[in-house]
Write a protein that holds these residues in place. Sequence first.
Motif, PDB file in Angstrom:
ATOM      1  N   LYS A 174       0.854  -1.182   0.000  1.00 61.08           N
ATOM      2  CA  LYS A 174       0.000   0.000   0.000  1.00 61.08           C
ATOM      3  C   LYS A 174       0.895   1.238   0.000  1.00 61.08           C
ATOM      4  O   LYS A 174       1.679   1.446   0.928  1.00 61.08           O
ATOM      5  N   CYS A 186      -6.099   4.710  13.881  1.00 63.46           N
ATOM      6  CA  CYS A 186      -5.071   3.787  13.387  1.00 63.46           C
ATOM      7  C   CYS A 186      -5.329   2.355  13.825  1.00 63.46           C
ATOM      8  O   CYS A 186      -4.640   1.432  13.383  1.00 63.46           O
ATOM      9  N   VAL A 232       1.273   4.764   0.819  1.00 64.49           N
ATOM     10  CA  VAL A 232       0.541   5.663   1.719  1.00 64.49           C
ATOM     11  C   VAL A 232       0.711   7.118   1.307  1.00 64.49           C
ATOM     12  O   VAL A 232      -0.263   7.878   1.245  1.00 64.49           O
ATOM     13  N   SER A 257       6.281   6.619   1.402  1.00 67.48           N
ATOM     14  CA  SER A 257       5.902   5.839   2.580  1.00 67.48           C
ATOM     15  C   SER A 257       4.948   4.731   2.152  1.00 67.48           C
ATOM     16  O   SER A 257       4.000   4.974   1.401  1.00 67.48           O
ATOM     17  N   TYR A 258       5.209   3.522   2.640  1.00 71.37           N
ATOM     18  CA  TYR A 258       4.389   2.381   2.239  1.00 71.37           C
ATOM     19  C   TYR A 258       4.198   1.439   3.424  1.00 71.37           C
ATOM     20  O   TYR A 258       4.924   1.497   4.428  1.00 71.37           O
ATOM     21  N   SER A 259       3.216   0.575   3.292  1.00 68.85           N
ATOM     22  CA  SER A 259       3.007  -0.476   4.298  1.00 68.85           C
ATOM     23  C   SER A 259       2.802  -1.795   3.582  1.00 68.85           C
ATOM     24  O   SER A 259       2.218  -1.844   2.488  1.00 68.85           O
ATOM     25  N   GLU A 262       1.771   5.869  11.998  1.00 70.65           N
ATOM     26  CA  GLU A 262       2.336   6.797  11.018  1.00 70.65           C
ATOM     27  C   GLU A 262       1.359   7.034   9.861  1.00 70.65           C
ATOM     28  O   GLU A 262       1.273   8.150   9.341  1.00 70.65           O
ATOM     29  N   GLN A 263       0.625   5.998   9.478  1.00 73.31           N
ATOM     30  CA  GLN A 263      -0.356   6.168   8.409  1.00 73.31           C
ATOM     31  C   GLN A 263      -1.440   7.154   8.815  1.00 73.31           C
ATOM     32  O   GLN A 263      -1.838   8.023   8.035  1.00 73.31           O
TER      33      GLN A 263
END
Length: 265
Positions: A80, A177, A82, A96-98, A129-130
Amino acid sequence: MMTEQSYGVGQKVVVQGKRGPEVATVRGEAAPMPAGGRYGMILQEASADDLNRWAELGREAEDLKWLLRARARTRGLPVKIVAAEYTLDASLLTVSYSAEERIELSALIQDLRGHTRARVNFAAVGPREQAMMVGALGACGRENCSSHHLQEFAPVSIRMARDQQLPLNPEKLSGPCGRLLCCLQFEHTQYLDLLQDIPRKNAKVCVEGSGACGKVVKLHPLQGTVDVYTDQGLLTEVPASELRPQKDGGKPDGNKEGQGERPRK
């Protein structure tokens, strides 16, 4: 933030971010800068050129974010994307990713080669963080603390909710979150101080004057009272200052300091 010049709340400034210069909004009064630290230092007031450039870089980064999302979907990558953010000097693009598992990002890096000259950094982020990057409303109806003013995430534990006598309902204790609310740790020290003078739950106590004895079933730290279920089957709220530990035999112990186990700080 540390600077000799005073900046008003809501004013746009250029700050030294973790990755480079960024445009930021002043949220409150300046805080002391850690020894040797520069992160968060205000470099200057944001000029019209700074704001225009920051807006342009924001639009470009947003386009690249959607490009990466499309390429990841096409390649079948379980990731994902972000957010994508430039530094003000456009020297660095942070993506930024997850992802639930370790993935190979080299293909996505190659996809960016023809679209930006900046150095690209992929940074894995967690749920907190998301929420900070995306933004959301908290249960209080205001912008969540992580995207409003928090610079770092302090550890939060379920013990903090217990000390505040909150019902252990995951839906009410979790933020946008999905993790424990950051605000649980804001007042935790205050609650620990209040609990010092209150008997622990399930403690055997007697009420001064009336001589009634029973068991503490609920604490009210802010009021300085507890609910006592007496041996006669009555439920009554009593100020903690009027309680004494129960001796064997059902009589109050005159030693007030033995009121019960105190919470650990």
